[in-house]
Design a protein around this motif. Structure first.
Motif, PDB file in Angstrom:
ATOM      1  N   HIS A 193       0.809  -1.219   0.000  1.00 40.51           N
ATOM      2  CA  HIS A 193       0.000   0.000   0.000  1.00 40.51           C
ATOM      3  C   HIS A 193       0.848   1.277   0.000  1.00 40.51           C
ATOM      4  O   HIS A 193       0.564   2.191  -0.782  1.00 40.51           O
ATOM      5  CB  HIS A 193      -0.976  -0.028   1.172  1.00 40.51           C
ATOM      6  N   ARG A 196       2.333   2.182  -3.544  1.00 39.43           N
ATOM      7  CA  ARG A 196       1.541   2.934  -4.524  1.00 39.43           C
ATOM      8  C   ARG A 196       1.780   4.426  -4.380  1.00 39.43           C
ATOM      9  O   ARG A 196       1.873   5.156  -5.374  1.00 39.43           O
ATOM     10  CB  ARG A 196       0.060   2.604  -4.353  1.00 39.43           C
ATOM     11  N   SER A 221       3.916   1.318 -11.973  1.00 38.84           N
ATOM     12  CA  SER A 221       2.779   1.697 -11.133  1.00 38.84           C
ATOM     13  C   SER A 221       1.605   0.758 -11.347  1.00 38.84           C
ATOM     14  O   SER A 221       0.903   0.391 -10.393  1.00 38.84           O
ATOM     15  CB  SER A 221       2.359   3.136 -11.436  1.00 38.84           C
ATOM     16  N   VAL A 224       2.277  -2.478  -9.503  1.00 38.91           N
ATOM     17  CA  VAL A 224       2.091  -2.303  -8.063  1.00 38.91           C
ATOM     18  C   VAL A 224       0.604  -2.268  -7.718  1.00 38.91           C
ATOM     19  O   VAL A 224       0.157  -2.903  -6.753  1.00 38.91           O
ATOM     20  CB  VAL A 224       2.799  -1.016  -7.590  1.00 38.91           C
ATOM     21  N   ALA A 225      -0.176  -1.521  -8.515  1.00 39.19           N
ATOM     22  CA  ALA A 225      -1.617  -1.438  -8.267  1.00 39.19           C
ATOM     23  C   ALA A 225      -2.275  -2.810  -8.427  1.00 39.19           C
ATOM     24  O   ALA A 225      -3.154  -3.186  -7.639  1.00 39.19           O
ATOM     25  CB  ALA A 225      -2.251  -0.425  -9.220  1.00 39.19           C
TER      26      ALA A 225
END
Length: 316
Positions: A193, A196, A221, A224-225
């Motif tokens: 978390h 992000r 990104s 990661v999301a």
């Protein structure tokens, strides 16, 4: 310590010392990577002096168990990230500190394997002619490790789900696996978390504002999301598996109680009949052979009738 020197995207030198770091950066096309594993204070101080790193960033690099973050200083950035790997239901992670200057990347850790990162740099996609490309290689490998961990946990949960509805493992073993996976997912969530926010902050940083690199960082990104979303889904799935296990246990207990009650009712018939004939007063068939056969037949007929009725209603 390991080090690399790139000029115009080409690897020209490796494994030079900290004292030679400033000399390697005199060329405007030079980009340097320095890797410090378990460095002492003197090594960090030397690198800080060579590159002009902020004392607070050096202090964070010395201290362990920092949360994933990115700190912005004048002239450089400092990141803390955690590559992860699932090892037999246990999450293995290492803290990785990264200093990012205009033309130098310094990594500080206690045992991160940089072999995959070096392969990315050697592939030169994106070209290693700027420090942002080196940083992308590091962060992309970290994000891929998060995604691989989430996918491995997904497979573990599928096996656990099969075990809940099977009879190969005991309830205690399943509960132990549930607790272990819940702990692993919680740890992974703590890592993902903040990651992000790290990627969002990097995409807005002017020092990395590069039209060519922007799609690469956007891809990181996205990974990661994706891993963060998978983690949330897996947490919900684990909760559902635990509830299913409790329901299975409850249904199994109800089935057992139903069978025990049915057999108790069947056993009650011979008990009642033999108890009736065990009276100390005369009764029809007393001291007669046919009385014994009559009671025995009555027991068999009534018990068989109850058994057939319970079996037809799926009570046995």
């Amino acid at each position: 310590m390991r080090s690399r020197l790139y000029r115009a995207g080409e690897l020209v030198e490796e494994d030079f010392g900290i004292a030679d770091l400033a000399d390697r950066l005199t060329c405007e096309s030079a980009v340097v990577w320095v890797d410090l594993r378990d460095p002492d204070d003197s090594d960090l101080a030397k690198v800080g002096a060579e590159l002009g790193l902020h004392p607070l960033a050096l202090e964070d690099a010395r201290e362990s168990r920092q949360r994933p973050k990115v700190d912005h200083y004048r002239g450089h950035l400092f990141l803390t990230v955690y590559p992860t790997r699932l090892d037999e239901d246990r999450l293995d992670s290492h803290e990785l500190g990264v200093f990012v200057t205009e033309r130098a990347l310094v990594t500080v850790h206690d045992g991160v394997d940089f072999t995959p990162v070096l392969r990315r740099w050697d592939a030169a996609d994106p070209p290693t002619d700027r420090v942002g490309a080196l940083l992308h290689g590091v962060l992309d490998e970290v994000a891929d490790s998060h995604l691989a961990t989430a996918q491995a946990l997904d497979e573990e949960l599928e096996e656990l789900e099969d075990a809940v509805f099977g009879e190969r493992e005991s309830d205690q073993d399943i509960q132990r696996r549930v607790v272990s996976l819940r702990r692993t997912l919680t740890t992974l969530r703590r890592v993902l978390h903040p990651m992000r926010d790290v990627m969002l902050s990097l995409t807005r940083d002017k020092t990395l504002d590069d039209d060519e690199l922007r799609p690469y960082f956007a891809d990181v990104s996205d990974h990661v999301a994706h891993a963060a979303e998978m983690t949330e889904i897996l947490r919900e799935q684990l909760t559902a598996i635990r509830e299913s296990q409790l329901n299975v246990q409850s249904n199994r207990l109800n089935l057992i109680m139903k069978k025990v009650t049915g057999w108790a009712a069947i056993i009650a018939i011979p008990t009642a009949i033999t108890g009736f004939y065990g009276q100390n007063v005369p009764y029809p068939g007393h001291d007669q052979t046919w009385g014994v056969w009559f009671s025995t037949g009555l027991i068999l007929v009534l018990s068989s009738g109850l058994y057939a009725m319970f079996k037809r209603r799926d009570w046995l």
